[in-house]
Scaffold this motif. Structure first.
Motif, PDB file in Angstrom:
ATOM      1  N   GLU A 184      42.464  13.207  31.476  1.00 17.98           N
ATOM      2  CA  GLU A 184      43.372  12.138  31.034  1.00 17.98           C
ATOM      3  C   GLU A 184      42.624  11.088  30.223  1.00 17.98           C
ATOM      4  O   GLU A 184      43.180  10.497  29.305  1.00 17.98           O
ATOM      5  CB  GLU A 184      44.102  11.510  32.222  1.00 17.98           C
ATOM      6  CG  GLU A 184      45.043  12.458  32.951  1.00 17.98           C
ATOM      7  CD  GLU A 184      46.090  13.107  32.064  1.00 17.98           C
ATOM      8  OE1 GLU A 184      46.507  12.508  31.058  1.00 17.98           O
ATOM      9  OE2 GLU A 184      46.492  14.260  32.365  1.00 17.98           O
ATOM     10  N   LEU A 238      45.969  25.197  29.987  1.00 14.82           N
ATOM     11  CA  LEU A 238      44.914  24.273  29.573  1.00 14.82           C
ATOM     12  C   LEU A 238      43.899  24.173  30.710  1.00 14.82           C
ATOM     13  O   LEU A 238      44.275  24.265  31.887  1.00 14.82           O
ATOM     14  CB  LEU A 238      45.519  22.896  29.267  1.00 14.82           C
ATOM     15  CG  LEU A 238      46.519  22.888  28.100  1.00 14.82           C
ATOM     16  CD1 LEU A 238      47.254  21.554  28.011  1.00 14.82           C
ATOM     17  CD2 LEU A 238      45.805  23.184  26.785  1.00 14.82           C
ATOM     18  N   MET A 241      55.323  14.999  29.148  1.00 16.58           N
ATOM     19  CA  MET A 241      54.272  15.029  28.116  1.00 16.58           C
ATOM     20  C   MET A 241      54.423  16.272  27.238  1.00 16.58           C
ATOM     21  O   MET A 241      54.316  16.213  26.025  1.00 16.58           O
ATOM     22  CB  MET A 241      52.886  15.170  28.747  1.00 16.58           C
ATOM     23  CG  MET A 241      52.412  14.057  29.592  1.00 16.58           C
ATOM     24  SD  MET A 241      50.822  14.659  30.260  1.00 16.58           S
ATOM     25  CE  MET A 241      50.570  13.483  31.552  1.00 16.58           C
ATOM     26  N   GLU A 280      54.038  15.872  33.687  1.00 18.88           N
ATOM     27  CA  GLU A 280      53.437  16.751  32.684  1.00 18.88           C
ATOM     28  C   GLU A 280      54.508  17.436  31.850  1.00 18.88           C
ATOM     29  O   GLU A 280      54.298  17.736  30.681  1.00 18.88           O
ATOM     30  CB  GLU A 280      52.512  17.762  33.339  1.00 18.88           C
ATOM     31  CG  GLU A 280      51.116  17.185  33.462  1.00 18.88           C
ATOM     32  CD  GLU A 280      50.053  18.232  33.528  1.00 18.88           C
ATOM     33  OE1 GLU A 280      49.200  18.298  32.623  1.00 18.88           O
ATOM     34  OE2 GLU A 280      50.084  19.004  34.500  1.00 18.88           O
ATOM     35  N   VAL A 334      45.121  17.383  22.171  1.00 25.62           N
ATOM     36  CA  VAL A 334      44.811  18.435  23.137  1.00 25.62           C
ATOM     37  C   VAL A 334      43.844  19.458  22.542  1.00 25.62           C
ATOM     38  O   VAL A 334      42.857  19.843  23.166  1.00 25.62           O
ATOM     39  CB  VAL A 334      46.118  19.120  23.600  1.00 25.62           C
ATOM     40  CG1 VAL A 334      45.828  20.400  24.366  1.00 25.62           C
ATOM     41  CG2 VAL A 334      46.949  18.169  24.445  1.00 25.62           C
ATOM     42  N   LEU A 390      42.185  12.593  26.861  1.00 22.64           N
ATOM     43  CA  LEU A 390      43.455  12.773  26.149  1.00 22.64           C
ATOM     44  C   LEU A 390      44.095  11.456  25.723  1.00 22.64           C
ATOM     45  O   LEU A 390      45.097  11.458  25.016  1.00 22.64           O
ATOM     46  CB  LEU A 390      44.429  13.561  27.045  1.00 22.64           C
ATOM     47  CG  LEU A 390      44.097  15.044  27.217  1.00 22.64           C
ATOM     48  CD1 LEU A 390      44.765  15.614  28.463  1.00 22.64           C
ATOM     49  CD2 LEU A 390      44.529  15.844  25.987  1.00 22.64           C
ATOM     50  N   TRP A 409      42.348  21.952  32.285  1.00 20.78           N
ATOM     51  CA  TRP A 409      42.471  20.972  33.368  1.00 20.78           C
ATOM     52  C   TRP A 409      43.733  21.212  34.198  1.00 20.78           C
ATOM     53  O   TRP A 409      44.032  20.478  35.113  1.00 20.78           O
ATOM     54  CB  TRP A 409      42.480  19.540  32.820  1.00 20.78           C
ATOM     55  CG  TRP A 409      43.474  19.309  31.721  1.00 20.78           C
ATOM     56  CD1 TRP A 409      44.753  18.897  31.877  1.00 20.78           C
ATOM     57  CD2 TRP A 409      43.259  19.465  30.319  1.00 20.78           C
ATOM     58  NE1 TRP A 409      45.366  18.798  30.659  1.00 20.78           N
ATOM     59  CE2 TRP A 409      44.461  19.135  29.676  1.00 20.78           C
ATOM     60  CE3 TRP A 409      42.157  19.869  29.536  1.00 20.78           C
ATOM     61  CZ2 TRP A 409      44.606  19.187  28.293  1.00 20.78           C
ATOM     62  CZ3 TRP A 409      42.313  19.919  28.166  1.00 20.78           C
ATOM     63  CH2 TRP A 409      43.513  19.582  27.559  1.00 20.78           C
ATOM     64  N   ARG A 410      44.470  22.261  33.854  1.00 21.89           N
ATOM     65  CA  ARG A 410      45.683  22.549  34.618  1.00 21.89           C
ATOM     66  C   ARG A 410      45.455  23.596  35.705  1.00 21.89           C
ATOM     67  O   ARG A 410      46.414  24.051  36.328  1.00 21.89           O
ATOM     68  CB  ARG A 410      46.793  23.006  33.678  1.00 21.89           C
ATOM     69  CG  ARG A 410      47.327  21.861  32.854  1.00 21.89           C
ATOM     70  CD  ARG A 410      48.548  22.226  32.051  1.00 21.89           C
ATOM     71  NE  ARG A 410      49.080  21.035  31.407  1.00 21.89           N
ATOM     72  CZ  ARG A 410      49.910  21.058  30.386  1.00 21.89           C
ATOM     73  NH1 ARG A 410      50.308  22.209  29.884  1.00 21.89           N
ATOM     74  NH2 ARG A 410      50.351  19.933  29.860  1.00 21.89           N
ATOM     75  N   TYR A 412      48.748   4.192  32.477  1.00 25.36           N
ATOM     76  CA  TYR A 412      49.062   5.590  32.152  1.00 25.36           C
ATOM     77  C   TYR A 412      48.158   6.545  32.917  1.00 25.36           C
ATOM     78  O   TYR A 412      48.620   7.477  33.591  1.00 25.36           O
ATOM     79  CB  TYR A 412      48.914   5.828  30.632  1.00 25.36           C
ATOM     80  CG  TYR A 412      49.052   7.286  30.293  1.00 25.36           C
ATOM     81  CD1 TYR A 412      50.303   7.846  30.102  1.00 25.36           C
ATOM     82  CD2 TYR A 412      47.935   8.114  30.226  1.00 25.36           C
ATOM     83  CE1 TYR A 412      50.448   9.185  29.845  1.00 25.36           C
ATOM     84  CE2 TYR A 412      48.063   9.458  29.971  1.00 25.36           C
ATOM     85  CZ  TYR A 412      49.319   9.990  29.775  1.00 25.36           C
ATOM     86  OH  TYR A 412      49.447  11.323  29.545  1.00 25.36           O
TER      87      TYR A 412
HETATM   88  N1  ADE Z   1      48.249  14.390  27.130  1.00 21.16           N
HETATM   89  C1  ADE Z   1      47.905  13.494  28.066  1.00 21.16           C
HETATM   90  N2  ADE Z   1      47.770  14.060  29.254  1.00 21.16           N
HETATM   91  C2  ADE Z   1      48.040  15.376  29.089  1.00 21.16           C
HETATM   92  C3  ADE Z   1      48.045  16.492  29.935  1.00 21.16           C
HETATM   93  N3  ADE Z   1      47.748  16.358  31.220  1.00 21.16           N
HETATM   94  N4  ADE Z   1      48.366  17.689  29.415  1.00 21.16           N
HETATM   95  C4  ADE Z   1      48.647  17.783  28.113  1.00 21.16           C
HETATM   96  N5  ADE Z   1      48.656  16.782  27.266  1.00 21.16           N
HETATM   97  C5  ADE Z   1      48.341  15.577  27.735  1.00 21.16           C
END
Ligand code: ADE
Length: 377
Positions: free
Chosen positions: A52, A30, A201, A198, A60, A55, A32-33, A135
């Motif tokens: 965040e 993803l 999640m 993560e 997603v 999300l 943001w990863r 959160y």
């Molecule tokens: N939902 C909330 N935060 C998330 C994240 N960092 N990656 C995937 N799904 C999410």
């Protein structure tokens, strides 16, 4: 259903270790990863804040594309802080819950004015940022700064309730403190709290699926520890939550265009749903509970009168439904051609290309531009 053999309650260290081992092998790629080149590599805290926030209430799959575009438009905290609110709202189109965009914008300004432009690391400081709740603060602190802070959202709550075999609704306020305690125990037991969080999640999103889907227990790294699975209660935990009835609202909209393509728009009030965003002149009529198909003649005449047009100049142009969290909205659209001598009593004529770049809600993009972003029924 009969309970199977008693087993030791799940131990935080074993759970955390299993989830941390599993996550890197299963993590979806993803945007943001992406890791930044610190040592050890970490995630960009500004990207974590934006992701965040997006999300919080949005899936997603919908966030991915919006996130990439948002970061292109506002590549840094400072860029976001210096942007206009309308540009930020416009970049948020399609994600809904626009209060989040306003809060994120305000948070960027706070980060610049109070934290020298650096996203703070401490959960207490993060919580002071507008729109950042427990959160989001826990997610940023753990994911971007490796702090042992817990997170609980709907996915994580489901995972924890099932692991511990607790028969409760995921959003039951009575189990909230317990959920946070469990999540804190795991975060403290973790070697890498961000990976653990993560992983939790991801487990909730891709494996420990909510009913009516069948959870994919065969893929779960903590299946041996999971009380719900051992008892065969995965489908009944968590308990189904009671859905609030949505208020029925009929939104009567007029798309009034001039021969040069300019279209009449107005700004919404600065409070309430879609605050300060733009729309075709629209009247909202709340329907009584279980009201049958609304009579549209009077609303159409009222709208025409407010525009200074004769009612028969508003021609039917279709209808569609839009579901918001608390409202089921039926948009009934009329169109009219403006004449040179018309002086509409409401709104202003704006070239269509400029309208495209304004902050418009998803249904109003459809009313004004014919765009269908999905999310409609
Ligand atoms: N939902 C909330 N935060 C998330 C994240 N960092 N990656 C995937 N799904 C999410």
């Amino acid at each position: 259903m009969a309970r199977s053999k008693p087993v030791r309650p799940p131990q935080p260290a074993a759970l955390a270790a299993a989830i941390e081992r599993w996550f890197p092998t299963r993590a979806r790629t993803l945007p943001w990863r992406v890791l930044v080149g610190t040592d050890p590599p970490r995630r960009d805290p500004y990207h974590a804040l934006v992701a965040e926030t997006m999300l919080q209430q949005t899936q997603v799959s919908r966030v991915v594309e919006k996130f990439v575009r948002f970061i292109e438009l506002f590549p840094s905290v400072r860029a976001l802080a210096e942007a206009s609110e309308q540009d930020v709202l416009s970049a948020w189109t399609g994600l809904g819950y626009y209060r989040r965009a306003r809060n994120l914008h305000a948070a960027a300004r706070q980060i610049v004015s109070e934290f020298g432009g650096q996203v703070p690391q401490d959960v207490g400081d993060l919580r002071r940022l507008k729109g950042v709740g427990p959160y989001t603060a826990g997610a940023i602190a753990s994911i971007a700064f490796a702090r042992p802070e817990p997170i609980v959202d709907g996915n994580v709550a489901r995972v924890l309730l099932r692991i511990h075999g607790r028969d409760a609704a995921a959003d039951d306020p009575a189990v909230r403190p317990w959920l946070w305690e469990q999540a804190a125990g795991l975060a403290h037991a973790a070697g890498q709290p961000g990976v653990l969080n993560e992983g939790l999640m991801e487990l909730g999103a891709t494996v420990c699926l909510p009913a009516p889907a069948t959870p994919r227990c065969e893929l779960c790294p903590v299946r041996e520890h999971c009380r719900a699975r051992l008892d065969g209660r995965q489908m009944s935990i968590p308990r189904a939550k009671v859905r609030a009835v949505r208020t029925r609202v009929v939104c009567v909209s007029a798309r009034v265009t001039r021969s040069d393509g300019a279209t009449l728009i107005e700004q919404r009030p600065d409070r309430g749903m879609w605050a300060s965003m733009w729309q075709a002149p629209t009247d909202e009529h709340v329907l009584a509970h279980q009201h049958p198909e609304p009579d549209l003649d009077a609303p159409r005449r009222t709208l025409a009168r407010s525009l200074g047009l004769e009612a028969d100049r508003l021609l039917p142009d279709g209808r569609f439904d839009f579901l918001a969290t608390h409202r089921h909205m039926t948009f009934v659209v009329f169109r009219a051609r403006a004449r040179a001598k018309d002086r509409p009593a409401r709104g202003e004529f704006v070239p269509i290309d400029r309208i495209r770049s304004l902050a418009l809600s998803t249904p109003q993009r459809r009313v004004l531009l014919g765009e269908d972003e999905g999310g409609l029924i």
